[in-house]
Design a protein around this motif. Sequence first.
Motif, PDB file in Angstrom:
ATOM      1  N   VAL A  92       0.877  -1.172   0.000  1.00  0.00           N
ATOM      2  CA  VAL A  92       0.000   0.000   0.000  1.00  0.00           C
ATOM      3  C   VAL A  92       0.911   1.217   0.000  1.00  0.00           C
ATOM      4  CG1 VAL A  92      -1.767   1.280   1.277  1.00  0.00           C
ATOM      5  CG2 VAL A  92      -1.809  -1.230   1.248  1.00  0.00           C
ATOM      6  N   LYS A  93       0.593   2.201  -0.857  1.00  0.00           N
ATOM      7  CA  LYS A  93       1.459   3.377  -1.013  1.00  0.00           C
ATOM      8  C   LYS A  93       0.751   4.645  -0.561  1.00  0.00           C
ATOM      9  CE  LYS A  93       3.697   1.300  -4.983  1.00  0.00           C
ATOM     10  NZ  LYS A  93       3.820   1.322  -6.430  1.00  0.00           N
ATOM     11  N   ILE A  94       1.565   5.555  -0.073  1.00  0.00           N
ATOM     12  CA  ILE A  94       1.068   6.886   0.305  1.00  0.00           C
ATOM     13  C   ILE A  94       2.203   7.890   0.059  1.00  0.00           C
ATOM     14  CG2 ILE A  94       1.756   6.652   2.731  1.00  0.00           C
ATOM     15  CD1 ILE A  94      -0.831   8.232   3.440  1.00  0.00           C
ATOM     16  N   THR A  95       1.820   9.097  -0.348  1.00  0.00           N
ATOM     17  CA  THR A  95       2.830  10.131  -0.622  1.00  0.00           C
ATOM     18  C   THR A  95       2.564  11.354   0.243  1.00  0.00           C
ATOM     19  OG1 THR A  95       3.040   9.339  -2.889  1.00  0.00           O
ATOM     20  CG2 THR A  95       3.929  11.520  -2.425  1.00  0.00           C
ATOM     21  N   PRO A  96       3.174  11.386   1.424  1.00  0.00           N
ATOM     22  CA  PRO A  96       3.056  12.584   2.270  1.00  0.00           C
ATOM     23  C   PRO A  96       4.109  13.614   1.884  1.00  0.00           C
ATOM     24  CG  PRO A  96       4.287  10.920   3.436  1.00  0.00           C
ATOM     25  CD  PRO A  96       3.893  10.313   2.103  1.00  0.00           C
ATOM     26  N   TYR A  97       3.907  14.808   2.369  1.00  0.00           N
ATOM     27  CA  TYR A  97       4.846  15.913   2.151  1.00  0.00           C
ATOM     28  C   TYR A  97       5.379  16.365   3.497  1.00  0.00           C
ATOM     29  CZ  TYR A  97       2.905  16.333  -2.539  1.00  0.00           C
ATOM     30  OH  TYR A  97       2.511  16.077  -3.818  1.00  0.00           O
ATOM     31  N   THR A  98       6.643  16.706   3.541  1.00  0.00           N
ATOM     32  CA  THR A  98       7.189  17.330   4.735  1.00  0.00           C
ATOM     33  C   THR A  98       6.910  18.826   4.657  1.00  0.00           C
ATOM     34  OG1 THR A  98       9.347  17.528   3.670  1.00  0.00           O
ATOM     35  CG2 THR A  98       9.007  15.613   5.107  1.00  0.00           C
ATOM     36  N   THR A  99       6.785  19.451   5.797  1.00  0.00           N
ATOM     37  CA  THR A  99       6.504  20.894   5.837  1.00  0.00           C
ATOM     38  C   THR A  99       7.784  21.682   5.589  1.00  0.00           C
ATOM     39  OG1 THR A  99       6.857  21.006   8.217  1.00  0.00           O
ATOM     40  CG2 THR A  99       4.601  20.582   7.468  1.00  0.00           C
ATOM     41  N   PRO A 100       7.643  22.952   5.210  1.00  0.00           N
ATOM     42  CA  PRO A 100       8.847  23.794   5.076  1.00  0.00           C
ATOM     43  C   PRO A 100       9.476  24.046   6.442  1.00  0.00           C
ATOM     44  CG  PRO A 100       6.918  24.873   4.121  1.00  0.00           C
ATOM     45  CD  PRO A 100       6.432  23.667   4.843  1.00  0.00           C
ATOM     46  N   LYS A 101      10.730  24.424   6.417  1.00  0.00           N
ATOM     47  CA  LYS A 101      11.412  24.796   7.651  1.00  0.00           C
ATOM     48  C   LYS A 101      10.873  26.136   8.153  1.00  0.00           C
ATOM     49  CE  LYS A 101      15.631  22.256   7.088  1.00  0.00           C
ATOM     50  NZ  LYS A 101      17.067  22.241   7.174  1.00  0.00           N
ATOM     51  N   LYS A 102      11.208  26.454   9.373  1.00  0.00           N
ATOM     52  CA  LYS A 102      10.855  27.722  10.003  1.00  0.00           C
ATOM     53  C   LYS A 102      11.694  28.842   9.383  1.00  0.00           C
ATOM     54  CE  LYS A 102      11.118  29.671  14.681  1.00  0.00           C
ATOM     55  NZ  LYS A 102      11.429  29.290  16.069  1.00  0.00           N
ATOM     56  N   ALA A 103      11.062  29.968   9.086  1.00  0.00           N
ATOM     57  CA  ALA A 103      11.801  31.144   8.608  1.00  0.00           C
ATOM     58  C   ALA A 103      12.704  31.627   9.740  1.00  0.00           C
ATOM     59  CB  ALA A 103      10.840  32.246   8.180  1.00  0.00           C
ATOM     60  N   GLU A 104      13.857  32.111   9.387  1.00  0.00           N
ATOM     61  CA  GLU A 104      14.807  32.602  10.391  1.00  0.00           C
ATOM     62  C   GLU A 104      15.065  34.097  10.183  1.00  0.00           C
ATOM     63  OE1 GLU A 104      15.958  30.874  12.902  1.00  0.00           O
ATOM     64  OE2 GLU A 104      15.181  28.926  12.281  1.00  0.00           O
ATOM     65  N   ASN A 105      15.604  34.728  11.203  1.00  0.00           N
ATOM     66  CA  ASN A 105      15.982  36.151  11.179  1.00  0.00           C
ATOM     67  C   ASN A 105      14.815  37.067  10.802  1.00  0.00           C
ATOM     68  OD1 ASN A 105      18.720  35.688  11.931  1.00  0.00           O
ATOM     69  ND2 ASN A 105      19.092  34.957   9.854  1.00  0.00           N
ATOM     70  N   PHE A 106      13.669  36.822  11.402  1.00  0.00           N
ATOM     71  CA  PHE A 106      12.483  37.663  11.229  1.00  0.00           C
ATOM     72  C   PHE A 106      12.729  38.932  12.034  1.00  0.00           C
ATOM     73  CE2 PHE A 106       7.596  37.715  11.983  1.00  0.00           C
ATOM     74  CZ  PHE A 106       7.393  38.478  10.847  1.00  0.00           C
ATOM     75  N   THR A 107      12.843  40.065  11.352  1.00  0.00           N
ATOM     76  CA  THR A 107      13.273  41.286  12.033  1.00  0.00           C
ATOM     77  C   THR A 107      12.656  42.538  11.419  1.00  0.00           C
ATOM     78  OG1 THR A 107      15.242  42.471  12.789  1.00  0.00           O
ATOM     79  CG2 THR A 107      15.351  41.553  10.598  1.00  0.00           C
ATOM     80  N   VAL A 108      12.662  43.614  12.195  1.00  0.00           N
ATOM     81  CA  VAL A 108      12.257  44.938  11.707  1.00  0.00           C
ATOM     82  C   VAL A 108      13.474  45.565  11.041  1.00  0.00           C
ATOM     83  CG1 VAL A 108      11.487  47.245  12.354  1.00  0.00           C
ATOM     84  CG2 VAL A 108      10.505  45.244  13.498  1.00  0.00           C
ATOM     85  N   THR A 109      13.320  46.005   9.801  1.00  0.00           N
ATOM     86  CA  THR A 109      14.435  46.653   9.098  1.00  0.00           C
ATOM     87  C   THR A 109      14.286  48.163   9.046  1.00  0.00           C
ATOM     88  OG1 THR A 109      13.340  46.289   6.966  1.00  0.00           O
ATOM     89  CG2 THR A 109      14.954  44.630   7.686  1.00  0.00           C
ATOM     90  N   ASN A 110      13.067  48.657   9.209  1.00  0.00           N
ATOM     91  CA  ASN A 110      12.825  50.104   9.211  1.00  0.00           C
ATOM     92  C   ASN A 110      11.442  50.356   9.795  1.00  0.00           C
ATOM     93  OD1 ASN A 110      13.495  52.790   8.701  1.00  0.00           O
ATOM     94  ND2 ASN A 110      12.562  52.767   6.678  1.00  0.00           N
ATOM     95  N   GLN A 111      11.256  51.521  10.367  1.00  0.00           N
ATOM     96  CA  GLN A 111       9.934  51.868  10.871  1.00  0.00           C
ATOM     97  C   GLN A 111       9.745  53.378  10.801  1.00  0.00           C
ATOM     98  OE1 GLN A 111      12.310  50.483  13.899  1.00  0.00           O
ATOM     99  NE2 GLN A 111      10.663  50.741  15.382  1.00  0.00           N
ATOM    100  N   SER A 112       8.487  53.759  10.670  1.00  0.00           N
ATOM    101  CA  SER A 112       8.114  55.171  10.700  1.00  0.00           C
ATOM    102  C   SER A 112       6.946  55.292  11.669  1.00  0.00           C
ATOM    103  CB  SER A 112       7.712  55.648   9.298  1.00  0.00           C
ATOM    104  OG  SER A 112       6.450  55.108   8.933  1.00  0.00           O
ATOM    105  N   ASP A 113       6.288  56.441  11.683  1.00  0.00           N
ATOM    106  CA  ASP A 113       5.152  56.600  12.594  1.00  0.00           C
ATOM    107  C   ASP A 113       3.881  55.932  12.082  1.00  0.00           C
ATOM    108  OD1 ASP A 113       4.347  58.359  10.617  1.00  0.00           O
ATOM    109  OD2 ASP A 113       4.562  60.149  11.852  1.00  0.00           O
ATOM    110  N   ASN A 114       3.916  55.397  10.830  1.00  0.00           N
ATOM    111  CA  ASN A 114       2.717  54.716  10.329  1.00  0.00           C
ATOM    112  C   ASN A 114       3.026  53.432   9.552  1.00  0.00           C
ATOM    113  OD1 ASN A 114       3.725  55.655   7.929  1.00  0.00           O
ATOM    114  ND2 ASN A 114       1.952  56.913   7.421  1.00  0.00           N
ATOM    115  N   SER A 115       4.300  52.991   9.569  1.00  0.00           N
ATOM    116  CA  SER A 115       4.639  51.765   8.847  1.00  0.00           C
ATOM    117  C   SER A 115       5.817  51.040   9.498  1.00  0.00           C
ATOM    118  CB  SER A 115       4.965  52.063   7.382  1.00  0.00           C
ATOM    119  OG  SER A 115       6.167  52.784   7.283  1.00  0.00           O
ATOM    120  N   ILE A 116       5.898  49.746   9.194  1.00  0.00           N
ATOM    121  CA  ILE A 116       6.986  48.898   9.676  1.00  0.00           C
ATOM    122  C   ILE A 116       7.442  48.036   8.505  1.00  0.00           C
ATOM    123  CG2 ILE A 116       7.624  47.014  11.232  1.00  0.00           C
ATOM    124  CD1 ILE A 116       5.422  48.046  13.141  1.00  0.00           C
TER     125      ILE A 116
END
Length: 185
Positions: A53-77
């Motif tokens: 009996v066959k089955i084809t599962p998928y592995t999930t993607p890895k976790k994103a790394e280095n999630f960071t704020v690169t710039n911010q203003s008074d109304n945006s990030i």
Amino acid sequence: YVYSGGKWQHIAVLKGSENTCYTAQGLGSASAHTFSVKAFKNHNGKTIYSKPVKITPYTTPKKAENFTVTNQSDNSIDISWDKVSGAEGYALYSLESGGWVRISDISADKTSYTLSGLEAGTTKKFSLKAYIIADGKYLYGTPITLDAVTLPKAVSGLEISETESDNVTAIWNVSEGADGYIVNI
């Protein structure tokens, strides 16, 4: 058996009919792997097998790394993260009073995003998950979160209200999102 590199590879023999679970490790993220499982019975010195009996599962993607704020203003990030190999896109969420709300789907070739229309001096919590789409379903990697804050509005209405021989009094309007003010002379 697992199908890899154009051929079936024998990966495990589980003895005992109650052994009905196997975890394959080291398969690689965001990818498909076809498994084949067949029962066997030893009889008179021979081993006989059921149909596989066959089955084809998928592995999930890895976790994103280095999630960071690169710039911010008074109304945006502006935020950024490292590219996740094999991901087909990224789901971006914002924590609101009712829970996590999906605010954007971002293509796999992008590793940054600008959140605009925000209030000054507001702290926001964001979550990012890489995903693939397998058999019409989203499969998500582990989320990564980020706390970010917009800048307070710059002061307005700055003026001198009083001067004396050895002091000066400055006044200004309340600044949206500010917790206080730093005055330099």
